[in-house]
Enzyme design. Structure first.
Site, short mmCIF file in Angstrom:
data_model
loop_
_atom_site.label_atom_id
_atom_site.label_comp_id
_atom_site.label_asym_id
_atom_site.label_seq_id
_atom_site.Cartn_x
_atom_site.Cartn_y
_atom_site.Cartn_z
N THR A 41 -16.03 -21.09 -18.01
CA THR A 41 -14.89 -21.65 -16.88
C THR A 41 -14.65 -20.36 -15.12
OG1 THR A 41 -13.58 -19.33 -17.91
CG2 THR A 41 -12.98 -21.96 -18.30
N SER A 80 -20.37 -18.01 -17.48
CA SER A 80 -21.04 -18.22 -15.71
C SER A 80 -21.26 -17.88 -15.03
CB SER A 80 -19.78 -19.83 -16.24
OG SER A 80 -18.65 -19.30 -15.89
N THR A 96 -17.51 -20.30 -22.50
CA THR A 96 -16.70 -19.72 -23.91
C THR A 96 -16.52 -21.37 -24.43
OG1 THR A 96 -14.92 -18.52 -22.31
CG2 THR A 96 -14.52 -19.91 -24.32
#
Ligand code: ASP
Length: 340
Positions: free
Chosen positions: A107, A73, A35
């Site tokens: 994250t 991720s 992000t």
């Protein structure tokens, strides 16, 4: 003549110390996507543009940027982890002046990448992972402040020997302990039982604790010569779990299994057969799905069962993968789970 020589020496010393005092520490920023590099309703930002968008970084360090991948991720893999740790080793070998590595990362799997590097980065050069919960073009995007703080932490003399760290929302977490606990809020990584190890305030980075579990250059996991990592699956327990699911996972191609259990390591009846398996069977790790405290007790002798202590299943999987690069003996693997 002596006076002139003395003045020349004086000038030389001054210029050397002046250049040393003004030369900023070198920081390599490795970008991987997430992000922090995304824009809502627009393509993601390429690594160099991400860093150029935060010119304040050069107030603290001489920045070199290296785009490793540009992915959400959730698309991270053990193979990419292996390639990343080697990439870092090569970067440090080719430029020993690098004082710290900062990795921008999504994250979703940040806690796994941090945990993995904390056990495989065989160097004292600090690694700091950083991300954001808001995209770069959202109001009050948290990326730039997190990135500046990550660089400040990485160049802090006290960062050396703290293992891999993660900086989010002014907090410094140890790479071993990080847990994502919210899908959206900027404080998605609150302190766990073990607490933050430090904080980033506008005028000062302060550390209050050091991780005691061995990490980085103290770790026994030397994997730079490997081309792949052992395959380990995770199975989630649930009320009324069907033992056929377990049969599928124990029979399918993998070198080990992690069960995400009820609190305290308790399992539904669907798993009862694991207690009758021989210690020669592939290892089966029991890790609690509850994100606080540890599973008490020791692993039952003569079985392939290993107790994950306080590690959640995603980290227990990584430690089992790394343990299997050294041994398949159950008690030796349990020693790693007690040690790391
Ligand atoms: N989707 C994102 C990721 O790459 C989430 C984030 O970075 O916050 O993990």
């Amino acid at each position: 003549m002596h006076k002139i020589i003395f003045i020349i020496i004086l000038l030389f010393c001054w210029s050397t110390s002046y250049s040393q005092s003004t030369t900023k520490p070198q920081v390599l920023i490795i970008t991987t996507g997430g992000t922090i590099a995304s824009k809502t309703n627009a393509p993601s930002i390429e690594g160099h543009d991400l860093i150029q968008a935060v010119p304040e970084l050069s107030n603290y360090a001489t920045i070199e940027v290296d785009e490793f991948v540009n992915i959400g991720s959730s698309k991270m893999t053990p193979l990419l982890w292996l390639q990343l740790v080697k990439h870092i080793r090569d970067a440090l070998n080719s430029n020993p002046e690098i004082k710290s590595i900062v990795i921008t990362h999504g994250t979703d799997t940040m806690e796994e990448t941090a945990f993995f590097l904390n056990l495989t980065h065989q160097s004292k050069v600090p690694i700091v992972l950083v991300g954001s919960m808001r995209s770069s073009n959202e109001v009050s995007a948290d990326g730039p402040a997190n990135l500046i703080n990550a660089v400040r932490v990485g160049i802090s003399p006290e960062a050396i020997g703290k293992g891999v760290m993660v900086v989010m929302n002014d907090n410094i977490s140890a790479g071993r302990d990080l847990l994502k606990m919210n899908n959206r809020r900027v404080d998605a990584f609150p302190s766990t039982d073990l607490g933050f190890i430090g904080f980033c305030d506008p005028e000062k980075v302060t550390f209050y604790r050091s991780p005691i579990k061995p990490h980085t250059s103290e770790s026994e996991f030397h994997i730079y010569n490997l081309d792949s990592l052992p395959k380990v699956d995770i199975v989630q327990d649930f009320a009324g779990f069907d033992s056929k699911i377990l049969t599928y996972f124990t029979n399918r191609y993998n070198q080990g299994l992690v069960i995400s259990s009820f609190a305290g390591g308790r399992l539904s009846n669907g798993f009862s057969e694991i207690y009758n398996l021989p210690a020669t069977h592939k290892p089966i790790v029991i890790s609690s799905s509850i994100k606080g405290g540890r599973i008490m007790g020791s692993n039952p002798e003569g079985t392939p069962i290993i107790i994950a202590n306080d590690l959640p299943s995603n980290k227990a999987r990584i430690l089992l993968m790394l343990s299997l690069t050294i041994t398949s003996k159950i008690n030796e693997i349990q020693d790693y789970f007690n040690k790391y």
